[in-house]
Design a protein around this motif. Structure first.
Motif, PDB file in Angstrom:
ATOM      1  N   ILE A 152       0.837  -1.199   0.000  1.00  0.00           N
ATOM      2  CA  ILE A 152       0.000   0.000   0.000  1.00  0.00           C
ATOM      3  C   ILE A 152       0.875   1.254   0.000  1.00  0.00           C
ATOM      4  N   TYR A 153       1.990   1.208   0.760  1.00  0.00           N
ATOM      5  CA  TYR A 153       2.904   2.353   0.812  1.00  0.00           C
ATOM      6  C   TYR A 153       3.406   2.704  -0.585  1.00  0.00           C
ATOM      7  N   PHE A 154       3.858   1.701  -1.330  1.00  0.00           N
ATOM      8  CA  PHE A 154       4.400   1.962  -2.662  1.00  0.00           C
ATOM      9  C   PHE A 154       3.298   2.298  -3.670  1.00  0.00           C
ATOM     10  N   ALA A 155       2.113   1.774  -3.466  1.00  0.00           N
ATOM     11  CA  ALA A 155       0.998   2.122  -4.342  1.00  0.00           C
ATOM     12  C   ALA A 155       0.649   3.605  -4.173  1.00  0.00           C
ATOM     13  N   ILE A 156       0.603   4.066  -2.927  1.00  0.00           N
ATOM     14  CA  ILE A 156       0.320   5.484  -2.660  1.00  0.00           C
ATOM     15  C   ILE A 156       1.431   6.360  -3.220  1.00  0.00           C
ATOM     16  N   THR A 157       2.679   5.936  -3.001  1.00  0.00           N
ATOM     17  CA  THR A 157       3.829   6.700  -3.510  1.00  0.00           C
ATOM     18  C   THR A 157       3.752   6.859  -5.019  1.00  0.00           C
ATOM     19  N   MET A 158       3.368   5.778  -5.713  1.00  0.00           N
ATOM     20  CA  MET A 158       3.317   5.817  -7.173  1.00  0.00           C
ATOM     21  C   MET A 158       2.253   6.775  -7.679  1.00  0.00           C
ATOM     22  N   ILE A 159       1.030   6.664  -7.157  1.00  0.00           N
ATOM     23  CA  ILE A 159      -0.043   7.525  -7.664  1.00  0.00           C
ATOM     24  C   ILE A 159       0.159   8.977  -7.239  1.00  0.00           C
ATOM     25  N   ARG A 174       2.466   9.198   4.617  1.00  0.00           N
ATOM     26  CA  ARG A 174       2.156   8.906   6.008  1.00  0.00           C
ATOM     27  C   ARG A 174       0.839   9.555   6.430  1.00  0.00           C
ATOM     28  N   VAL A 175       0.596  10.755   5.946  1.00  0.00           N
ATOM     29  CA  VAL A 175      -0.677  11.420   6.250  1.00  0.00           C
ATOM     30  C   VAL A 175      -1.827  10.637   5.615  1.00  0.00           C
ATOM     31  N   PHE A 176      -1.608  10.151   4.404  1.00  0.00           N
ATOM     32  CA  PHE A 176      -2.595   9.306   3.731  1.00  0.00           C
ATOM     33  C   PHE A 176      -2.927   8.086   4.589  1.00  0.00           C
ATOM     34  N   LEU A 177      -1.896   7.484   5.195  1.00  0.00           N
ATOM     35  CA  LEU A 177      -2.081   6.291   6.028  1.00  0.00           C
ATOM     36  C   LEU A 177      -2.644   6.621   7.400  1.00  0.00           C
ATOM     37  N   GLY A 178      -2.493   7.890   7.817  1.00  0.00           N
ATOM     38  CA  GLY A 178      -3.084   8.310   9.092  1.00  0.00           C
ATOM     39  C   GLY A 178      -2.157   8.305  10.283  1.00  0.00           C
ATOM     40  N   HIS A 179      -0.857   8.070  10.064  1.00  0.00           N
ATOM     41  CA  HIS A 179       0.088   8.102  11.178  1.00  0.00           C
ATOM     42  C   HIS A 179       1.475   8.426  10.648  1.00  0.00           C
TER      43      HIS A 179
END
Length: 262
Positions: free
Chosen positions: A57-64, A213-218
């Motif tokens: 999920i971290y790398f998916a968010i980073t990519m988009i 990290r903000v996207f993930l909430g922490h």
């Protein structure tokens, strides 16, 4: 800004095939990353405090997110300096930095339509990865600040052309180090604690790592754990400081401009 952004949007729309190529490159690169991390986690449940699903999920968010904050102000600025075309901007009653930022708004608006939305759909429908921010408002604010931070840092790199004229080598090395220190290649929490302490005080984490990290909430780095509002506040402060650095570099660099190539 609206006028320049709209013209840039139309200009790049004529070369939209370049952006559409990312519909294939992005997901393929992500598939390779998934394979690598699946192999890495085959013998471990957690690496650097993150599990396999969290890593993906971290790398998916980073990519988009890269489709939103992507910037080439460094290349564009050094090209104007090297060719002497920057001379025409000195005669215009508008800040070139603001003009360049307006261009980025137009370029990334097109990127949002042709890159972000399709790849987001591919991740959702093709990989079953549903990327939903923990808090949409704070995530939007953080991504906007990251958008500006990437621009300011790249613009400062471009301004080194006032001294070097051709910054190709500097840009190549810097872009790799920038992305490494921004958490694009690996999460910053993977680095040794001593290096994390250094990265914590550099501006690069505010480009990508903090928005993710903000996207993930922490948020956590170098032993620091902050609430989302607090880290976004630090991000805003970092953007203001980066703007001040760009202003200082402008005043020092403009004295060196000789109109080479004009």
């Amino acid at each position: 800004m609206r006028a320049v952004a709209f013209v840039t949007f139309k200009e790049w729309a004529a070369y939209r095939s370049h952006m559409i190529a990312t519909l294939f490159v992005g997901p393929v690169f992500f598939l390779v990353q998934m394979s690598v991390w699946n192999a890495a986690f085959s013998t471990k449940e957690k690496i650097g405090g993150m599990g396999l699903q969290e890593m993906i999920i971290y790398f998916a968010i980073t990519m988009i997110m890269n489709y939103i904050v992507f910037d080439f102000a460094d290349w564009n600025f050094q090209m104007l300096i090297r060719t002497g075309k920057f001379l025409t901007f000195l005669l215009r009653p508008v800040s070139h930095r603001y003009f360049a930022l307006s261009q980025k708004v137009g370029h990334r608006s097109l990127g949002f339509l042709l890159e972000f939305i399709p790849v987001y759909a591919v991740l959702w429908l093709g990989f079953g990865i549903r990327l939903v921010p923990d808090d949409l408002v704070w995530t939007a604010v953080s991504v906007l600040l990251g958008f500006i931070m990437v621009f300011l840092i790249n613009y400062c790199v471009g301004m080194t052309a006032f001294w070097l004229t051709n910054t190709g080598g500097v840009r190549g090395v810097f872009l790799i180090l920038r992305d490494l220190c921004a958490g694009v290649f690996v999460p910053l929490s993977f680095f040794p604690h001593e290096i994390q302490n250094v990265l914590f005080y550099l501006p690069f984490q505010f480009m990508s790592y903090v928005p993710v990290r903000v996207f993930l909430g922490h948020y956590e780095l170098a032993g620091h754990t902050y609430s989302v509002p607090y880290i976004v506040g630090l991000q805003a402060l970092a953007v203001v400081l980066m703007w001040g650095i760009s202003e200082l570099m402008w005043h020092l660099g403009i004295r060196r401009f000789t109109g080479v190539g004009a």
